[in-house]
Motif scaffolding. Structure first.
Motif, short mmCIF file in Angstrom:
data_model
loop_
_atom_site.label_atom_id
_atom_site.label_comp_id
_atom_site.label_asym_id
_atom_site.label_seq_id
_atom_site.Cartn_x
_atom_site.Cartn_y
_atom_site.Cartn_z
N ARG A 303 0.91 -1.16 0.07
CA ARG A 303 -0.06 -0.07 -0.20
C ARG A 303 0.84 1.32 -0.13
N GLN A 304 0.42 2.26 -0.72
CA GLN A 304 1.08 3.42 -0.75
C GLN A 304 0.05 4.57 -1.13
N PHE A 305 0.32 5.68 -0.24
CA PHE A 305 -0.37 6.78 -0.33
C PHE A 305 -2.05 6.51 0.25
N THR A 306 -2.57 7.36 0.56
CA THR A 306 -3.71 7.43 1.25
C THR A 306 -4.90 7.84 0.59
N GLU A 383 10.49 -2.75 -11.57
CA GLU A 383 10.22 -1.54 -11.37
C GLU A 383 8.87 -1.28 -10.63
N ALA A 384 8.09 -2.17 -10.81
CA ALA A 384 6.54 -2.34 -10.02
C ALA A 384 6.80 -2.62 -8.63
N CYS A 385 8.07 -3.42 -8.17
CA CYS A 385 8.32 -3.69 -6.98
C CYS A 385 9.09 -2.71 -5.93
N GLY A 386 9.27 -1.53 -6.78
CA GLY A 386 10.06 -0.27 -6.32
C GLY A 386 11.36 -0.79 -5.75
N GLY A 387 11.92 -0.15 -4.68
CA GLY A 387 13.12 -0.72 -4.19
C GLY A 387 13.47 -1.88 -3.88
N CYS B 126 24.73 8.75 6.44
CA CYS B 126 23.64 8.41 5.79
C CYS B 126 22.44 9.49 5.75
N PHE B 127 21.75 9.08 4.74
CA PHE B 127 20.38 9.74 4.49
C PHE B 127 19.30 8.89 4.74
N ALA B 128 18.64 8.83 5.83
CA ALA B 128 17.97 7.80 6.23
C ALA B 128 16.53 8.10 6.10
N MET B 129 15.86 8.19 5.11
CA MET B 129 14.34 8.71 4.88
C MET B 129 13.35 7.52 4.67
N THR B 130 13.81 6.78 3.67
CA THR B 130 12.74 5.72 3.31
C THR B 130 12.67 4.62 4.46
N ALA B 513 -8.31 8.73 -14.73
CA ALA B 513 -7.53 9.61 -15.36
C ALA B 513 -5.83 9.31 -15.32
N GLN B 514 -5.58 8.22 -14.50
CA GLN B 514 -3.88 8.33 -14.32
C GLN B 514 -3.26 8.27 -15.51
N ASP B 515 -3.66 7.42 -16.52
CA ASP B 515 -2.89 7.25 -17.73
C ASP B 515 -2.63 8.55 -18.63
C1 LIG Z 1 19.67 0.71 -4.08
C2 LIG Z 1 18.97 1.60 -3.46
C3 LIG Z 1 19.47 2.59 -2.47
C4 LIG Z 1 18.76 3.68 -1.82
N1 LIG Z 1 19.04 4.60 -1.21
C5 LIG Z 1 18.38 5.31 -0.31
C6 LIG Z 1 18.93 6.22 0.74
O1 LIG Z 1 20.29 6.43 0.87
N2 LIG Z 1 18.25 6.70 1.47
C7 LIG Z 1 16.75 6.65 1.39
O2 LIG Z 1 16.17 7.13 2.22
N3 LIG Z 1 16.10 5.67 0.72
C8 LIG Z 1 16.98 5.03 -0.43
N4 LIG Z 1 16.42 4.18 -1.15
C9 LIG Z 1 14.94 4.00 -1.16
C10 LIG Z 1 14.30 4.69 -2.49
O3 LIG Z 1 14.22 5.98 -2.44
C11 LIG Z 1 12.87 3.92 -2.42
O4 LIG Z 1 12.89 2.70 -2.91
C12 LIG Z 1 11.93 4.84 -3.55
O5 LIG Z 1 11.63 6.14 -3.12
C13 LIG Z 1 10.60 3.91 -3.74
O6 LIG Z 1 10.17 3.61 -2.68
P1 LIG Z 1 9.43 1.97 -2.33
O7 LIG Z 1 10.58 1.22 -2.55
O8 LIG Z 1 9.04 2.23 -1.23
O9 LIG Z 1 8.27 1.88 -3.57
P2 LIG Z 1 6.77 2.16 -3.54
O10 LIG Z 1 6.71 3.59 -2.99
O11 LIG Z 1 6.08 1.12 -2.46
O12 LIG Z 1 6.25 1.91 -4.81
C14 LIG Z 1 5.97 0.56 -5.13
C15 LIG Z 1 5.35 0.64 -6.72
O13 LIG Z 1 4.16 1.23 -6.77
C16 LIG Z 1 4.08 2.26 -7.45
N5 LIG Z 1 3.35 3.43 -7.07
C17 LIG Z 1 3.33 3.81 -5.83
N6 LIG Z 1 2.53 5.00 -5.40
C18 LIG Z 1 1.77 4.93 -6.75
C19 LIG Z 1 0.61 5.73 -7.17
N7 LIG Z 1 0.24 6.56 -6.30
N8 LIG Z 1 0.19 5.48 -8.54
C20 LIG Z 1 0.81 4.41 -9.31
N9 LIG Z 1 1.71 3.72 -8.58
C21 LIG Z 1 2.21 3.82 -7.91
C22 LIG Z 1 5.41 2.78 -7.74
O14 LIG Z 1 5.65 3.09 -9.14
C23 LIG Z 1 6.12 1.46 -7.76
O15 LIG Z 1 6.26 0.68 -8.87
C24 LIG Z 1 17.14 3.35 -1.96
C25 LIG Z 1 16.63 2.31 -2.43
C26 LIG Z 1 17.44 1.55 -3.36
C27 LIG Z 1 16.80 0.36 -4.17
#
Ligand SMILES: Cc1cc2nc3c(=O)[nH]c(=O)nc-3n(C[C@H](O)[C@H](O)[C@H](O)COP(=O)(O)OP(=O)(O)OC[C@H]3O[C@@H](n4cnc5c(N)ncnc54)[C@H](O)[C@@H]3O)c2cc1C
Ligand SMILES: Cc1cc2nc3c(=O)[nH]c(=O)nc-3n(C[C@H](O)[C@H](O)[C@H](O)COP(=O)(O)OP(=O)(O)OC[C@H]3O[C@@H](n4cnc5c(N)ncnc54)[C@H](O)[C@@H]3O)c2cc1C
Lengths: 617, 617
Positions: A303-306, A383-387, B126-130, B513-515
């Motif tokens: 889940r992502q965004f509210t 890409e669909a699985c994000g990070g 580190c930059f620890a956001m995610t 309308a996301q596309d």
């Molecule tokens: C190698 C690596 C290094 C990184 N380094 C750092 C770091 O140093 N510091 C840090 O803070 N973070 C870091 N990150 C984290 C990175 O910034 C996140 O992975 C990224 O922001 C995506 O978040 P998520 O993985 O949670 O994906 P999610 O947000 O969960 O997205 C998953 C999927 O859902 C889709 N999706 C999400 N929301 C929507 C929407 N509203 N509409 C349509 N589709 C949607 C996305 O397109 C994506 O395909 C790193 C990640 C990696 C893999």
């Protein structure tokens, strides 16, 4: 419901497929963090488990202890595609390419002597065709095998670095014997490319005298396979080393062959190896299914965004954009699955020369389309699985890296699609590999009378649908007509263009039309694939399942039309309003299939033991 | 000629760019076959070489020994993109993200205390956001930092596994201090996400009490970067640990901020970090240039299949299909290069709030488009090099694997493009990150009066071209009008659709309308990119070079139109005949540029020391 779906997908080789899945369960999942040497050793070990489990018997003749089930052997290979892909490829090299070449190109004595040891993996071997300088154009290989009547031996020789055998699986570490493709030369002259058995390592594993072996080193993926380079310095092998089904040399050095013409002979020989190409298409399909299973299941959990109205976080597969990334790819994977099964059946049942040529063309086309689909879809899944998709533990990283070469090996896709188009232009009348542009232009000018759409499966049902029905986008007949009409128009237009060529400008005319040629091949494959899907829906006896599958088929058909809608607009097949309606219909189908997404991936039957990604919880 | 081209590409930061290339030459090429631990150690070592060479000074303030050159720092980062990409990313984490956050979000005391040690790499961080649970939606992070007035400390805490910091660069091995993003809580309540400095390792390298650190393990690529997971168990840090430029807590626990509203504040904070996104776009560009240099040079050397008329083997880049794979991608790489330079200039010169918001939007758009272009192009380059492209020694394997995550980190592309579209709908009037669908719908309904195409660079020249000229496909004015008209139409159509939303169905209307939203963002970016290219051609003082560059610009413009020609047909912007003519023109331009292909890649200036692929001979 999902059982009926699963049964349909399991298809003609259902029993064997399930056996193969059971055997897969006996294999270890790939251990994490092996170095290359350890990984190669592990793959070899698992290959022995496969051999012990009977995997290698399926393809080979009963008289040598095999099961004589050619189609089944492709299915068993496909199932390996759910697991470690280095293992799958190594199995393919050993039993498909190496063993397959001995079987198809050798004769009795070769079979008796070698097949049991090949099946049992006592004799690991290579299929050494590609050279550094020639990969797609294998007819111009430059390794030579020169017959010496004095000793009744062939002298196998690598004239220079560009004639080294390159990328050869099993060469860098494990192979003992290689099927080497070389230009055959006797006192009577040159006879084109033939295959010979050349020992490359002795029992202790040391290279044989005159054979030098290099390691191709690290690759993007498939690092459990030991690809290497082979060079031969006047290596002598006995006369019996020639795999002589299509060309033999007498003790005195007289060459004879049942097939006239070096080119035709070579393409006949290549044709007998078509199973490798079909296997790669199947393996690509399995990898795609595994990637989609991961991405769809994660998409249903993540889940992502509210949502502002409910305050709940949104399941990402509820986003239209996410559906559009995954669900048309899912539908295409279904379509390709059914086309693959039909192709495997055609391979299993092929009866005559023309059927063989059609099979080769279809194999080339499906291999190209299925492997490009794998490359694109696995990328999308990552890409669909994000990070999380980037971490090795979630499996997509290796799926991407390992499958990346599928578009290249067993025939480069761009080259393969050109073969398909040439087949269409000649209606499979001859081996197109041997036709140069001018020969083809003459075919197009003299003999080509227009495209005859040759129905593949379920001829009757497709005929009926094509003739009946309405013009609604969701009418199957309309969809089929679009695919068929597009193919006819594109191929006929191509023939018209090529007909203008003269002996002098044939190459340039062809080259200027190369994009047209590739498009012709693509739309042909699309049509064949849609028909296979339609036939599968028709076979489905469970009504609810058939209805669901029908929607998946709609999504395949309409998303394929959408992707090429510029063509339909340019050729007056779609009005602008209708083209926009296609896009809306695709969106609608994505929404309609979203609730069934889990069921649809589950039916692929990827074993849970191969879905150990932590993101799947 | 290629010098004039090279000068133009080197652009505003030419001197610094050349310095950076010299520094790159001092670094070792990546040694083959390191294991992960060795690779990480090697990258850290090289990072010290970079620090010693002054790389890290560029971005930071002069008063702390830096060079105060924000734009230059992005250019220096781009140059690292010609080399080992783990090193580039590790540099980006240390100096861009970690150092950049301290600089942008901290105040005097933080700067004095930390910046010198950060620049010198005595303090890796580190930059620890995610977090595992929140990546794109960082506003909903769940780590907390609760102020305890009794001890004047913040208590940093990870409530559960999904709130772990995840994927954090520098965390698994080298980082000492982390900028941790957390929900700030005081007696007065919650104030949204803020950043705090939290030590994660002591001088000996052991985790600090209460901090647990996990290794993310092997990744698809970038394995020289030590990504890890961080969890905090009621870790106490002093009050001064809060980076308090945008929100401060008094000793008594009273919260104050110069920015009203938790959401707006957070997005203001994020906005100051925009440089990271721009850097990734630049790094993607460099990797793309390196891949194209390899593939084009190989394409010019590799021969496959014989021309029947001459008997010569054909150079593969003479095949139309091969040209079509590489040359439009090359043209787009040029276009993105110029757009990137403009973006870097905008970052360097940004002066006001609206400019800042436009910058953020443009950065989001260009990052998405440039990284997807990198993913697609590097894939194509790998395939264009056949089997050789799969071997690690030929460099494309790592280029592919390392860049694959660029589409995800520093903002997921799909999410970023939505930000861009929202910016267009609101004309950058406010921080769109903080607007929910209903807020946006109201914007579209009340305030959106139609798209104002805001020219980026060379306003005058673009204006002149747009107004003048003919309707020929190769007329620059026609091309610009197509891009502009498409943007206006797509965005206005989107606004009309969204206007219909009500408070109750706003989410669903948006989602349906996301596309359309994504398309709007894309076509906007396309237009901005084309204008940047046009401006660059206009800047070029060497006539022959300008003419060549003009053809490259034509190829960019027409291949972009071709790829979306269905839209132009659907909206009556192209007749079928003209759409086909676009395809023919693209083919023609490919042929026209083929003789210049080598010059065009050489001008990218990838150092020969980073082109050690054996296939380049
Ligand atoms: C190698 C690596 C290094 C990184 N380094 C750092 C770091 O140093 N510091 C840090 O803070 N973070 C870091 N990150 C984290 C990175 O910034 C996140 O992975 C990224 O922001 C995506 O978040 P998520 O993985 O949670 O994906 P999610 O947000 O969960 O997205 C998953 C999927 O859902 C889709 N999706 C999400 N929301 C929507 C929407 N509203 N509409 C349509 N589709 C949607 C996305 O397109 C994506 O395909 C790193 C990640 C990696 C893999
Ligand atoms: C991991 C791996 C394992 C392999 N295993 C084996 C093995 O066990 N045994 C074996 O014999 N071989 C093996 N191969 C070799 C493989 O089959 C070849 O790489 C493949 O056939 C392509 O040949 P090539 O690499 O020479 O590419 P080329 O033929 O040189 O093609 C290079 C590029 O030029 C393009 N091109 C070529 N001709 C044309 C044309 N006419 N029109 C347009 N474009 C064209 C292609 O599309 C391609 O992009 C393996 C390769 C790899 C990478």
């Amino acid at each position: 419901m999902s059982d009926a779906l699963r049964d349909l997908l399991d298809g003609r080789w259902a029993t064997l497929r399930r056996e193969a899945v059971e055997l897969l369960a006996k294999l270890e999942p790939t251990p994490a963090d092996l170095d290359r040497e350890q990984y190669r050793a592990w793959v070899l070990e698992q290959l022995h488990v496969l051999a012990a489990g009977g995997h290698s018997l399926v393809a080979f003749p009963a008289e040598h202890g095999g099961r004589d089930d050619v189609g089944g052997s492709v299915v068993a290979f496909e199932v390996l595609g759910f697991g470690d892909l280095s293992l799958m490829v190594k199995a393919g090299v050993q039993w498909g390419l190496f063993g397959g070449a001995v079987q198809a190109l050798g004769t009795r004595a070769h079979h008796d002597e070698l097949l049991p040891a090949i099946m049992g993996l006592e004799l690991p071997g290579c299929f050494a065709m590609t050279e550094s300088g020639h990969g797609s154009d294998v007819q111009r290989l430059r390794t030579t095998a020169t017959y010496d009547p004095a000793t009744q031996e062939f002298v196998v020789h690598t004239p220079d670095r560009s004639a080294r055998k390159d990328y050869i699986g099993n060469a860098a570490r494990d192979g003992r014997l290689a099927v080497v493709f070389a230009q055959l030369v006797t006192g009577g002259g040159a006879h084109g490319v033939h295959a010979l058995l050349v020992p490359i390592r002795d029992a202790s594993g040391a290279p044989m005298p005159g054979v030098s072996i290099e390691d191709c080193g690290r690759k993007a993926g498939l690092n459990g396979v030991d690809n290497g380079r082979l060079a031969f310095d006047h290596v002598r092998v006995p006369r019996a080393a020639l795999l002589d089904r299509y060309g033999a040399v007498s003790p005195e050095g007289v060459y004879t062959s049942p097939v006239e013409g070096d080119g035709r002979r070579f393409f006949t020989m290549l044709g007998t190896l078509v199973r490798g190409r079909i296997s790669v298409a199947g393996g690509a399909g399995s990898a795609t299914k595994r990637a989609l299973t991961i991405a769809v299941r994660y998409g249903l959990a993540r889940r992502q965004f509210t949502r502002p109205d409910s305050g709940e976080e949104v399941v990402v597969l509820d986003y239209l954009a996410h559906q559009r990334r995954l669900l048309p790819a899912l539908a295409t994977t279904y379509a390709l699955h059914f086309a693959q099964e039909e192709l495997v059946s055609a391979l299993h049942d092929v009866a005559d020369d023309r059927g063989q040529r059609e099979l080769e063309s279809r194999a080339a086309g499906l291999k190209a389309v299925a492997t490009w689909h794998a490359t694109a879809t696995i990328q999308t899944c990552r890409e669909a699985c994000g990070g999380a998709g980037y971490l090795a533990e979630n499996l997509l990283a290796d799926l991407k890296a390992d499958t990346d070469v599928f578009t290249t090996f067993e025939g480069d896709n761009t080259v393969l699609l050109q073969l398909v188009a040439k087949g269409l232009l000649t209606s499979y009348r001859d081996h197109v590999g041997d036709l140069d542009p001018w020969g083809l232009a003459r075919f197009a000018a003299d003999q080509f009378v227009g495209v005859v759409i040759e129905r593949t499966a379920a001829r009757a049902i497709v005929d009926r649908l094509v003739k009946g029905g309405s013009d609604a986008l969701l009418d199957r007949g309309w969809q089929l007509r679009q695919f068929e009409d597009r193919e006819r128009h594109v191929v006929e237009g191509l023939a018209r263009r090529l007909r203008r060529a003269t002996a002098d400008d044939a190459f340039d005319v062809f080259n200027a039309a190369q994009d047209h040629l590739l498009h012709a091949a693509r739309v042909h494959v699309d049509r064949v694939v849609l028909e296979a899907f339609v036939a599968a829906v028709d076979r489905c006896r469970d009504e609810a399942t058939a209805a669901l599958l029908g929607r998946v088929c709609d999504l395949y058909a309409l998303s394929t039309i959408e992707a090429d809608r510029a063509w339909f607009l340019e050729h007056g097949r779609l009005t602008p309003a209708r083209a926009k309606a296609v896009t809306q219909a695709v969106n609608g189908l994505c929404g309609a299939l979203r609730p069934h997404a889990r069921r649809l991936v589950d039916a692929f039957g990827v074993p849970e033991s191969r879905l150990t990604a932590p993101i799947l919880g």
